[in-house]
Write a protein that holds these residues in place. Structure first.
Motif, PDB file in Angstrom:
ATOM      1  N   TYR A 160     -18.871 -10.552  60.355  1.00 49.78           N
ATOM      2  CA  TYR A 160     -18.066  -9.466  59.805  1.00 49.78           C
ATOM      3  C   TYR A 160     -16.666  -9.502  60.401  1.00 49.78           C
ATOM      4  N   LEU A 184     -18.231 -11.587  55.612  1.00 50.41           N
ATOM      5  CA  LEU A 184     -17.864 -10.281  55.065  1.00 50.41           C
ATOM      6  C   LEU A 184     -16.472  -9.865  55.515  1.00 50.41           C
ATOM      7  N   ILE A 204     -17.896 -11.833  50.906  1.00 51.80           N
ATOM      8  CA  ILE A 204     -17.984 -10.456  50.424  1.00 51.80           C
ATOM      9  C   ILE A 204     -16.726  -9.703  50.849  1.00 51.80           C
ATOM     10  N   GLN A 249     -17.978 -12.001  46.067  1.00 46.96           N
ATOM     11  CA  GLN A 249     -18.264 -10.723  45.415  1.00 46.96           C
ATOM     12  C   GLN A 249     -17.336  -9.654  45.970  1.00 46.96           C
ATOM     13  N   PHE A 251     -16.703  -5.642  46.175  1.00 46.75           N
ATOM     14  CA  PHE A 251     -17.309  -4.328  45.980  1.00 46.75           C
ATOM     15  C   PHE A 251     -16.206  -3.313  45.714  1.00 46.75           C
ATOM     16  N   ALA A 259     -19.999  -2.078  55.081  1.00 45.99           N
ATOM     17  CA  ALA A 259     -21.429  -2.449  55.139  1.00 45.99           C
ATOM     18  C   ALA A 259     -22.023  -2.361  56.528  1.00 45.99           C
ATOM     19  N   THR A 273     -23.250   1.589  48.500  1.00 49.01           N
ATOM     20  CA  THR A 273     -22.525   0.319  48.498  1.00 49.01           C
ATOM     21  C   THR A 273     -23.035  -0.584  49.610  1.00 49.01           C
ATOM     22  N   SER A 274     -23.296  -0.002  50.782  1.00 53.87           N
ATOM     23  CA  SER A 274     -23.816  -0.779  51.901  1.00 53.87           C
ATOM     24  C   SER A 274     -25.180  -1.371  51.564  1.00 53.87           C
ATOM     25  N   THR A 277     -24.781  -4.219  49.282  1.00 52.37           N
ATOM     26  CA  THR A 277     -24.295  -5.403  50.002  1.00 52.37           C
ATOM     27  C   THR A 277     -25.442  -6.133  50.676  1.00 52.37           C
TER      28      THR A 277
END
Length: 294
Positions: A160, A184, A204, A249, A251, A259, A273-274, A277
């Motif tokens: 992340y 992410l 992401i 992707q 979001f 996330a 949304t999380s 994901t």
């Protein structure tokens, strides 16, 4: 009484005694043999040929700090049921660091999905002066530990923020060692970096991330399409691509770090949304962790 009669009686008594002793021994063997106990406790049943862990045990997800090669500290989280492990994931923490409850929340969440998670302490010697060589060395040590000490063959890498950037770089180097990567909201990932990956990699992003302009993300997608490397989903045809598949992707209506905000999420839409994901991440992991093509 004659001597013969006395001898006969004595012999009969001995035989009766031997028979009684045999009954006692048989009873004892039956009730104290393998899988049996003479007391009221019950011994857990052991799965044969599939698992060596007793059934009927109340498992919990376990997290602990361990030290591996060269003194590297690693946060290890094991699934609740050791018999159902899907594979291992190296988790590269973000700028908040190794002790962040948010990063540990992600590790615990992945373990609940039956993945053993290893999160190395990348800032163990301080974040300032940390070189790319240092990062790769710590990934190397963690890979060695998972393969040699824990006997994992299926290993993925997830990161992340700062960690997402490191995942993009690692996925350009570890062909044959890492089955899949997920990055992410990584900043500093150019279209050329995305194109350079040699293992299936999933990027992401958030549509309203101030740190990663959406125009940069669109640029990544466009270059991947031109190079015939873009995989819209795991249900698309992978064989026609010119190299390792890469998916991106975005979001919508969300921001950076959407996330991995852990137990502080009070926003219902953010929570949904999380969850979406993580669902997308699981699909990527499950598809490519079982694939024999990479």
């Amino acid at each position: 009484m004659s001597r013969m009669t006395t001898t006969l009686v004595t012999g009969v008594g001995v035989l009766i005694g031997i028979g009684f002793l045999a009954v006692i021994l048989t009873f004892a063997i039956y009730y104290t043999g393998p899988g049996k106990r003479a007391d009221t406790d019950t011994e857990p049943v052991v799965l044969e040929n599939t698992c060596t862990v007793p059934l009927g045990h109340n498992y919990t997800v376990n997290g602990s700090d361990i030290v591996i090669k060269r003194g590297l500290q690693v946060y290890m989280v094991t699934p609740a049921d050791p018999c159902s492990v899907q594979g291992a994931v190296i988790l590269v923490h973000n700028e908040l660091g190794y002790y962040s409850k948010y990063n540990r929340f992600v590790a615990m969440t992945l373990a609940k999905r039956e993945y053993t998670v290893a999160m190395p302490y990348f800032f163990q010697d301080g974040s300032f002066g940390l070189t790319q060589q240092d990062v790769h060395r710590k990934i190397d040590h963690t890979l060695d530990y998972l393969r040699e000490e824990r006997n994992f063959e299926k290993i993925a890498i997830i990161g992340y923020g700062w960690g997402g950037t490191q995942v993009a770089r690692a996925c350009a180097l570890y062909r044959g060692h890492i089955k899949a990567g997920i990055s992410l909201y990584a900043s500093n990932v150019s279209p050329e970096m995305a194109l350079a990956v040699v293992v299936p990699t999933f990027f992401i992003y958030a549509s309203n991330d101030d740190g990663v302009p959406i125009s940069d993300v669109i640029g990544i997608i466009e270059l991947l399409r031109v190079a015939n490397r873009f995989l819209p989903s795991t249900e698309a045809e992978e064989a026609a691509l010119n190299g390792s598949p890469v998916s991106v992707q975005i979001f919508e209506n969300t921001t950076h770090a959407f996330a991995n905000t852990g137990d502080t999420m009070n926003d219902t839409s953010l929570l949904m949304t999380s969850e979406g994901t993580f669902s997308a991440m699981y699909s990527w992991l499950e598809y490519f962790m079982t694939s024999e093509s990479n």
